[in-house]
Design an enzyme around this catalytic site. Structure first.
Site, PDB file in Angstrom:
ATOM      1  N   LYS A 202     -11.243  22.461  15.867  1.00 56.28           N
ATOM      2  CA  LYS A 202     -10.149  21.873  15.093  1.00 56.28           C
ATOM      3  C   LYS A 202      -9.582  20.708  15.885  1.00 56.28           C
ATOM      4  CE  LYS A 202      -5.735  22.983  12.924  1.00 56.28           C
ATOM      5  NZ  LYS A 202      -4.728  24.029  12.685  1.00 56.28           N
ATOM      6  N   ARG A 212       1.926  18.970   6.309  1.00 55.65           N
ATOM      7  CA  ARG A 212       3.243  19.202   6.935  1.00 55.65           C
ATOM      8  C   ARG A 212       4.344  19.185   5.876  1.00 55.65           C
ATOM      9  NH1 ARG A 212       1.416  16.836  12.308  1.00 55.65           N
ATOM     10  NH2 ARG A 212      -0.317  18.291  12.632  1.00 55.65           N
ATOM     11  N   ARG A 223      -0.188  17.716  18.622  1.00 56.46           N
ATOM     12  CA  ARG A 223      -0.767  18.980  19.094  1.00 56.46           C
ATOM     13  C   ARG A 223      -1.918  18.727  20.063  1.00 56.46           C
ATOM     14  NH1 ARG A 223       1.911  22.161  15.507  1.00 56.46           N
ATOM     15  NH2 ARG A 223       1.789  21.820  13.274  1.00 56.46           N
ATOM     16  N   GLU A 239     -16.449  25.069  22.098  1.00 57.21           N
ATOM     17  CA  GLU A 239     -15.454  25.862  21.367  1.00 57.21           C
ATOM     18  C   GLU A 239     -16.120  26.843  20.401  1.00 57.21           C
ATOM     19  OE1 GLU A 239     -12.311  26.288  21.523  1.00 57.21           O
ATOM     20  OE2 GLU A 239     -11.365  24.538  22.425  1.00 57.21           O
ATOM     21  N   LYS A 254     -12.884  21.495  11.374  1.00 64.35           N
ATOM     22  CA  LYS A 254     -11.746  20.964  10.622  1.00 64.35           C
ATOM     23  C   LYS A 254     -11.173  19.741  11.307  1.00 64.35           C
ATOM     24  CE  LYS A 254      -7.158  22.274   9.238  1.00 64.35           C
ATOM     25  NZ  LYS A 254      -6.111  23.254   9.268  1.00 64.35           N
ATOM     26  N   SER A 280      -5.664  18.316   3.859  1.00 66.28           N
ATOM     27  CA  SER A 280      -4.688  17.710   2.957  1.00 66.28           C
ATOM     28  C   SER A 280      -4.830  16.189   2.846  1.00 66.28           C
ATOM     29  CB  SER A 280      -3.274  18.075   3.417  1.00 66.28           C
ATOM     30  OG  SER A 280      -3.058  17.667   4.759  1.00 66.28           O
ATOM     31  N   TYR A 319      -8.572  22.102  -1.468  1.00 66.23           N
ATOM     32  CA  TYR A 319      -7.532  22.193  -2.498  1.00 66.23           C
ATOM     33  C   TYR A 319      -8.138  21.993  -3.883  1.00 66.23           C
ATOM     34  CZ  TYR A 319      -4.855  22.050   1.723  1.00 66.23           C
ATOM     35  OH  TYR A 319      -4.382  22.357   2.974  1.00 66.23           O
TER      36      TYR A 319
HETATM   37  C1  PBG Z   1      -1.909  24.993  11.417  1.00 63.68           C
HETATM   38  C2  PBG Z   1      -2.663  24.362  10.305  1.00 63.68           C
HETATM   39  C3  PBG Z   1      -2.644  23.036   9.936  1.00 63.68           C
HETATM   40  C4  PBG Z   1      -3.491  22.912   8.841  1.00 63.68           C
HETATM   41  C5  PBG Z   1      -3.995  24.166   8.566  1.00 63.68           C
HETATM   42  N1  PBG Z   1      -3.487  25.051   9.499  1.00 63.68           N
HETATM   43  C6  PBG Z   1      -1.849  21.906  10.448  1.00 63.68           C
HETATM   44  C7  PBG Z   1      -1.893  21.558  11.871  1.00 63.68           C
HETATM   45  O1  PBG Z   1      -2.697  22.056  12.659  1.00 63.68           O
HETATM   46  O2  PBG Z   1      -1.057  20.743  12.240  1.00 63.68           O
HETATM   47  C8  PBG Z   1      -3.776  21.650   8.119  1.00 63.68           C
HETATM   48  C9  PBG Z   1      -4.398  21.818   6.790  1.00 63.68           C
HETATM   49  C10 PBG Z   1      -4.443  20.577   5.988  1.00 63.68           C
HETATM   50  O3  PBG Z   1      -4.080  19.472   6.444  1.00 63.68           O
HETATM   51  O4  PBG Z   1      -4.860  20.684   4.829  1.00 63.68           O
HETATM   52  N2  PBG Z   1      -1.703  26.350  11.213  1.00 63.68           N
END
Ligand code: PBG
Length: 331
Positions: A202, A212, A223, A239, A254, A280, A319
């Site tokens: 990720k 968010r 992060r 990983e 991801k 997203s 989605y």
């Molecule tokens: C964190 C999490 C995130 C997403 C899924 N799980 C955001 C992040 O790591 O900041 C993002 C999913 C998306 O953008 O559709 N638990």
């Protein structure tokens, strides 16, 4: 021209093209993501993700029903707690009356084993600061998330999700050792059959922006001390291998669209199913361009999903899942 090879021969008719198609995306491979928010009486549209909603517990059930009827076999649930329920350690995450655990329980009561009920197993929606774990001052310039203390909380969260009825937990926090610890905690609590989908590779991605909004995140900053650098490739292999060694039943890459090279490489060596998450921002970009009539929404959404599948993803979190499942059946 005197050509030995005329690849266009296999493109002459629709039947010929169907006969020679190399991959086929199935509705069963799509995972529908849902947000459920505490303390609202009507579903709230998410402005940066047109067509997506923060659901109430009541509106979630018919939405999941529609997904199942379209052929979806798995949902992934995210909870959005009341602001007042957020704290430094995210304790609403493992509260059996927390919004996420209530959503899991409601889905399991309604759908039983008809679909795979998966939940996000991470603290960022539940912490007051919006980080994926507990903060510690380790003497660096910025506060960082304490790995081992956070993993302990993930274990509590995973067990509470299993108790609520989740078939699968999906740790997305990128803490080291989280899969082994969670597996042990689930087994000790008697949940040997609850599976783990590991967010293995990720990235610290700007494509998460609209998410968010969707989870009313209190987060500012980045992060980068726990999610991967988008410049890196080899790190993903490490990983993923670590998560497989620790007992992950499924691994994930991801975001998906800008990381198809990683999806391909992981698919090539992983002995367990590989998922990719069309996030997203990927959704929002398609929606925004389509809303301007700059692209054909359905065609682009399906092409994006087919590309992720072709790259090697066995499953795609998206989605678009319910809608795309309907499109695939029509095609
Ligand atoms: C964190 C999490 C995130 C997403 C899924 N799980 C955001 C992040 O790591 O900041 C993002 C999913 C998306 O953008 O559709 N638990």
């Amino acid at each position: 021209m005197n050509l030995t090879r005329r690849p266009r021969r296999l493109r002459t008719t629709a039947a010929m093209r169907a006969l020679t198609a190399e991959t086929a995306l199935r509705p069963e491979q799509l995972i529908q993501v849902f947000f459920v928010r505490d303390g609202i009486s009507e579903p709230q549209p998410i402005s940066s993700m047109p067509g997506q909603y923060q659901h109430t517990l009541e509106s979630l059930i018919p939405a999941v029903r529609q997904a199942a009827e379209a052929g979806i076999k798995c949902i992934d649930l995210f909870g959005v707690p009341l602001d007042d329920d957020k704290d430094e350690i995210g304790s609403a995450a493992w509260d059996e009356n927390g919004i996420l655990n209530r959503s899991i329980a409601a889905c399991r009561a309604e759908f039983g084993d008809e679909i795979v009920i998966m939940a996000d197993t991470c603290l960022d929606e539940f912490t007051s600061h919006g980080h994926c774990g507990v903060l510690v001052d380790d003497g660096y310039d910025t506060m960082i998330v304490d790995n081992d203390a956070t993993v302990e909380l993930y274990c509590k969260m995973a067990v509470s999700q299993a108790r609520a009825g989740a078939h699968t937990v999906s740790p997305s926090g990128m803490m080291d050792g989280q899969i082994a610890a969670m597996r042990a905690a689930l087994d000790t609590a008697g949940f040997q059959n609850v599976s783990i989908m590991a967010y293995s590779a990720k990235y610290a991605s700007a494509f998460f922006g609209p998410f968010r909004d969707a989870v009313e995140s209190s987060f500012t900053g980045n992060r980068k001390t726990y999610q991967q650098d988008p410049a890196n490739r080899r790190e993903s292999l490490l990983e993923v291998q670590a998560d497989i060694d620790e007992g992950a039943d499924m691994v994930m890459v991801k975001p998906a669209g800008s990381y198809l090279d990683i999806v391909r490489e992981v698919a090539e060596f992983s002995p367990v199913p590989v998922a990719a998450y069309q996030v997203s921002g990927e959704y929002a970009m398609i929606e925004a361009a389509a809303a301007n009539s700059w692209i054909d929404r359905r065609a682009v959404a399906l092409e994006a999903l087919r590309s992720i599948h072709r790259a090697g993803a066995d499953m795609i979190l998206t989605y678009y899942a319910t809608e795309a499942a309907r499109w695939l059946r029509e095609d």
